[in-house]
Design a protein around this motif. Sequence first.
Motif, PDB file in Angstrom:
ATOM      1  N   ASN A 175     -12.572  38.644  49.432  1.00  0.00           N
ATOM      2  CA  ASN A 175     -11.598  39.017  48.409  1.00  0.00           C
ATOM      3  C   ASN A 175     -12.250  39.502  47.123  1.00  0.00           C
ATOM      4  O   ASN A 175     -11.615  40.206  46.335  1.00  0.00           O
ATOM      5  N   ASP A 176     -13.497  39.132  46.908  1.00  0.00           N
ATOM      6  CA  ASP A 176     -14.206  39.628  45.732  1.00  0.00           C
ATOM      7  C   ASP A 176     -14.668  41.057  45.955  1.00  0.00           C
ATOM      8  O   ASP A 176     -14.633  41.887  45.039  1.00  0.00           O
ATOM      9  N   TYR A 211      -6.416  37.010  37.629  1.00  0.00           N
ATOM     10  CA  TYR A 211      -7.290  38.141  37.918  1.00  0.00           C
ATOM     11  C   TYR A 211      -7.412  38.986  36.661  1.00  0.00           C
ATOM     12  O   TYR A 211      -6.415  39.469  36.118  1.00  0.00           O
ATOM     13  N   ALA A 227     -11.167  43.695  46.435  1.00  0.00           N
ATOM     14  CA  ALA A 227     -10.289  43.091  45.427  1.00  0.00           C
ATOM     15  C   ALA A 227      -8.983  43.878  45.344  1.00  0.00           C
ATOM     16  O   ALA A 227      -8.842  44.797  44.542  1.00  0.00           O
ATOM     17  N   LYS A 248     -17.931  46.083  44.733  1.00  0.00           N
ATOM     18  CA  LYS A 248     -16.471  45.980  44.805  1.00  0.00           C
ATOM     19  C   LYS A 248     -15.916  47.317  45.264  1.00  0.00           C
ATOM     20  O   LYS A 248     -16.402  48.373  44.865  1.00  0.00           O
ATOM     21  N   ASN A 295      -1.450  37.496  45.646  1.00  0.00           N
ATOM     22  CA  ASN A 295      -2.152  38.745  45.909  1.00  0.00           C
ATOM     23  C   ASN A 295      -1.158  39.902  46.065  1.00  0.00           C
ATOM     24  O   ASN A 295      -0.226  39.818  46.870  1.00  0.00           O
ATOM     25  N   TYR A 340      -6.360  43.098  44.092  1.00  0.00           N
ATOM     26  CA  TYR A 340      -5.724  42.979  42.770  1.00  0.00           C
ATOM     27  C   TYR A 340      -5.930  44.241  41.948  1.00  0.00           C
ATOM     28  O   TYR A 340      -5.215  44.480  40.974  1.00  0.00           O
ATOM     29  N   ASN A 341      -6.910  45.058  42.329  1.00  0.00           N
ATOM     30  CA  ASN A 341      -7.120  46.315  41.617  1.00  0.00           C
ATOM     31  C   ASN A 341      -5.929  47.254  41.750  1.00  0.00           C
ATOM     32  O   ASN A 341      -5.834  48.252  41.025  1.00  0.00           O
TER      33      ASN A 341
END
Length: 362
Positions: free
Chosen positions: A201-202, A248, A205, A160, A271, A207-208
Amino acid sequence: MENLKNNIDHYMKLKGIKMYSHLLVEIALELGIKRQEAYKFADKEKSNFSKMLKGERPLKYDFIIPLEKIFGISLARLLYADAYKLPVEKENVPFNKGFRYYAYLDDPELYKNEFDVLLANDGKSILTQTDEFGKTFLDYVVEYHSVNGVRYLHDEYGIKLKWYHNQFEFRKDKGITWIHFENCIEFARLVASMNDVELFNDIFASYNMFFTNGHYATEDCIFCQGDYLEIMLDNDDLFRSIFEIKPYELKLGNIGKRKKQVDSITYRSINPIINNCLRYALKHLDKYKHRAIELLKFGIDHNRRIASEITFDEYYICDELGGLKSFRDEDCYDIVIFVDVEVNDDEIRALIKQLPEFKKWR
């Protein structure tokens, strides 16, 4: 394969090797074949080797490491003489069967059966190591477009990219390995080319960005860089994925004291990169006006839905991600769409006027 032939001729001259048959004997010796048998090997392989240099046959995998050791160069430089702007010395550089080899072959079985057990002399993962050119395994994954290597790193190591300093995190069994990788944009292009949105997207990420609470350096964060945002805007499937509402889980770890001592926070939202995409599209309407229109139309409906669920006086936009928070607690309620770019396009302005606005925390 003209480059390969010219380069092999060049390095043969540097090493004083006059004939291909002599080179094949050296390859045989590197492969562990006894000298008396090496000449038979050279005679047998001479025709195939000639076809390989003409581009009529692929480079034999078994020849890669011997050629590297004989010429004292990497495979990348053997294929393309100017791959690295470093001088070539006549003296051999010692080579091992290392990560260049695996990235070039990109064989899932080799990754599974051999690469996984490779360790450096200090017992650390080979993923942290660099070769004589300062290159890591990730560099060669990009150079050789090793898509199986990408899947291997994802499935086995959970690779990631984190927002801070654009470092990659690898988890294997217990413990975490960090790598600072300068070529993360090209790696993102490679992963995007695999047409696997979930995989992309993994690994990347975005979202971090919730982790930063809005305090991230625009120039340093990959999720704010134009080259990365263009990857998102140019790929239809990746672009569509930023509209999805999904949970998430952000694992907090040891990031400082919080009012509520919890191990993780679960966000459920679109997102958080979406406003970065909109901002970039609005600044580059000549190329991305169609994306800006899609984003604004989505934002109109999305913001209206959120506005119908909350009391305007209690919620405010807390950061550049569009995070919406309540005055009563610190947790993010959702991501809303907002505009902070001046535009001169009438169609875009009309859409912006329809976009429900929220108060901003100043």
